[in-house]
Design an enzyme around this catalytic site. Structure first.
Site, PDB file in Angstrom:
ATOM      1  N   ARG A 286      48.875  36.880   7.502  1.00 30.52           N
ATOM      2  CA  ARG A 286      47.634  37.642   7.291  1.00 30.52           C
ATOM      3  C   ARG A 286      46.478  37.050   8.080  1.00 30.52           C
ATOM      4  O   ARG A 286      45.684  37.774   8.682  1.00 30.52           O
ATOM      5  CB  ARG A 286      47.266  37.701   5.803  1.00 30.52           C
ATOM      6  CG  ARG A 286      48.178  38.574   4.989  1.00 30.52           C
ATOM      7  CD  ARG A 286      47.776  38.604   3.532  1.00 30.52           C
ATOM      8  NE  ARG A 286      47.790  37.230   3.008  1.00 30.52           N
ATOM      9  CZ  ARG A 286      47.101  36.810   1.963  1.00 30.52           C
ATOM     10  NH1 ARG A 286      46.326  37.644   1.294  1.00 30.52           N
ATOM     11  NH2 ARG A 286      47.184  35.569   1.556  1.00 30.52           N
TER      12      ARG A 286
ATOM     13  N   ASN B 229      49.348  41.106   1.319  1.00 32.23           N
ATOM     14  CA  ASN B 229      50.725  40.889   0.927  1.00 32.23           C
ATOM     15  C   ASN B 229      51.081  41.893  -0.160  1.00 32.23           C
ATOM     16  O   ASN B 229      50.279  42.159  -1.052  1.00 32.23           O
ATOM     17  CB  ASN B 229      50.904  39.483   0.355  1.00 32.23           C
ATOM     18  CG  ASN B 229      50.846  38.407   1.411  1.00 32.23           C
ATOM     19  OD1 ASN B 229      51.060  38.659   2.591  1.00 32.23           O
ATOM     20  ND2 ASN B 229      50.553  37.191   0.991  1.00 32.23           N
TER      21      ASN B 229
END
Length: 106
Positions: free
Chosen positions: A35, A53
Site C-alpha cells: 500500500r 487491504n
C-alpha cells in the site's frame, strides 16, 4: 511476473481527460509495504485515490487522474517492480468522479 486480467481497453497516450481506475491486486500483497509503495507511485504520478487491504488478502485501489498517468500506474502494478508478489491484477476504467483529494491508505 504479474498477469493483467482486466478487460478495459488501453487509454490513448494523447488522451488528457481524467479517468478512474478500479483495481484489485491478488497475490502476496499484504504485510510487504504494498500500500505504501502504491501511495508513493500514485503521488509521483500526481494521482488521487485510495488503497486498502481487503479481508481476502487482496488489495483494492481506486485512482483518478489523466489517462496516460493511470496507464503508467496500471503498467507499474503489472511490472513485477511492486513489493511482494503480484499474481494478477483485475481492473476497470471509467469516468473520473473527482471525489478524492490526494492519495491515501484506508
Amino acid at each position: 511476473m504479474a498477469r493483467h486480467a482486466g478487460s478495459a481497453s488501453e487509454p490513448e497516450s494523447s488522451d488528457a481527460g481524467s479517468v478512474r481506475l478500479n483495481a484489485r491486486v491478488y497475490g502476496l500483497v499484504q504485510g510487504v509495504g504494498f500500500r505504501y509503495w502504491t501511495i508513493g507511485k500514485a503521488e509521483e504520478l500526481g494521482l488521487a485515490g485510495t488503497v486498502e487491504n481487503l479481508d481476502d488478502g487482496s488489495v483494492a485501489l481506486v485512482a483518478e487522474g489523466p489517462a496516460w498517468k493511470i496507464h503508467e500506474l496500471r503498467e507499474w502494478l503489472n511490472s513485477g517492480q511492486t513489493p511482494g508478489r503480484v499474481e494478477r491484477v483485475e481492473d476497470s476504467l471509467s469516468a473520473a468522479e473527482g471525489s478524492f483529494q490526494g492519495f491515501r491508505a484506508r
